[in-house]
Motif scaffolding. Structure first.
Motif, short mmCIF file in Angstrom:
data_model
loop_
_atom_site.label_atom_id
_atom_site.label_comp_id
_atom_site.label_asym_id
_atom_site.label_seq_id
_atom_site.Cartn_x
_atom_site.Cartn_y
_atom_site.Cartn_z
N GLU A 41 0.83 -1.20 0.00
CA GLU A 41 0.00 0.00 0.00
C GLU A 41 0.86 1.26 0.00
O GLU A 41 0.60 2.21 -0.74
N ASP A 42 1.92 1.26 0.81
CA ASP A 42 2.83 2.41 0.85
C ASP A 42 3.58 2.55 -0.47
O ASP A 42 3.81 3.66 -0.96
N CYS A 43 3.96 1.43 -1.05
CA CYS A 43 4.68 1.44 -2.33
C CYS A 43 3.84 2.10 -3.42
O CYS A 43 4.36 2.89 -4.23
N ARG A 49 7.15 3.30 -7.33
CA ARG A 49 6.52 2.02 -6.99
C ARG A 49 7.54 0.87 -6.99
O ARG A 49 7.36 -0.15 -7.62
N LEU A 50 8.64 1.06 -6.24
CA LEU A 50 9.73 0.08 -6.21
C LEU A 50 9.81 -0.63 -4.87
O LEU A 50 9.62 -0.03 -3.81
N ILE A 51 10.13 -1.92 -4.94
CA ILE A 51 10.41 -2.76 -3.78
C ILE A 51 11.65 -3.59 -4.09
O ILE A 51 11.80 -4.09 -5.22
N VAL A 52 12.55 -3.74 -3.12
CA VAL A 52 13.74 -4.57 -3.31
C VAL A 52 13.46 -5.98 -2.82
O VAL A 52 13.05 -6.18 -1.67
N MET A 53 13.65 -6.96 -3.69
CA MET A 53 13.59 -8.37 -3.29
C MET A 53 14.99 -8.80 -2.88
O MET A 53 15.97 -8.53 -3.59
#
Length: 211
Positions: A41-43, A49-53
């Motif tokens: 939701e924050d992303c 709109r980035l997230i690190v895997m």
């Protein structure tokens, strides 16, 4: 985003053992834990709109993270009737994960360094050294052993990068092997690592044998 200067220097981190994200390749994810529901939701409120895997060392999400992860852009989102999220992250670039940031969110956040991975932000890579016929023959043997159902027509027509990256992400290797595939400096090196892992698995080897 074709320049690392356009990318954030702080990002949320999703530590998930065995989940591999690679540049320009989509990764579907099922999100159900409350902390990661909030992360998504924050992303979605950010422009990138980035997230690190990242692969946690030791195989557990609470452990120390490997130094290199891959940032993905949230490119697909669906919410189920019971409040879970089905999302797709598409790999943008690998990065070095720095210091973790304390804050008021339940998920992990860290500084990231994009230097050294400028190639990830360019166009698709090609593997001039790949023998596609031999590669597909090996894949047929490996997938038969693993009892996977595969779209062979789709694989046969896939580009070098899509073929190698998709198979790297799909195969049920352990976290250390997934990390080796992630850190491969080129597509050719990733293919060589992938072939070694599949051939070793077909011979019935174990991680202890490889060490």
């Amino acid at each position: 985003m074709k320049n690392s200067n356009d990318l954030p220097l702080t990002l949320p981190v999703f530590p998930l053992p065995g989940a591999l994200l690679l540049p320009r390749t989509p990764l579907p994810l099922h999100i159900f834990e409350p902390r990661y529901l909030q992360m998504v939701e924050d992303c979605m409120k950010t422009p990138e709109r980035l997230i690190v895997m990242a692969q946690p060392r030791g195989g557990a999400a609470g452990d120390r993270l490997n130094a290199i992860g891959c940032a993905g852009r949230l490119t697909g989102f669906n919410e189920t009737d019971d409040g879970r999220y089905m999302i797709t992250l598409t790999g943008i670039s690998r990065c070095r994960i720095g210091d973790e940031i304390d804050g008021f969110v339940p998920y992990r956040r860290a500084t990231v360094d994009w230097s050294g991975f400028e190639r990830d932000l360019g166009g698709a890579e090609h593997d001039k050294g790949m023998d596609r016929k031999a590669m597909l023959t090996l894949l047929r043997r490996y997938f038969a052993e693993e009892e996977f159902n595969v779209d062979w027509d789709g694989l046969a027509g896939a580009s070098d990068e899509v073929l190698i990256n998709s198979i790297s992400m799909l195969c049920p290797f352990d976290a250390e092997d997934k990390q080796a595939l992630l850190e491969a400096p080129s597509l050719s090196t990733r293919r060589e690592t992938l072939v070694t892992l599949m051939e070793f698995a077909l011979r019935g080897g174990t991680n202890e044998d490889m060490m």
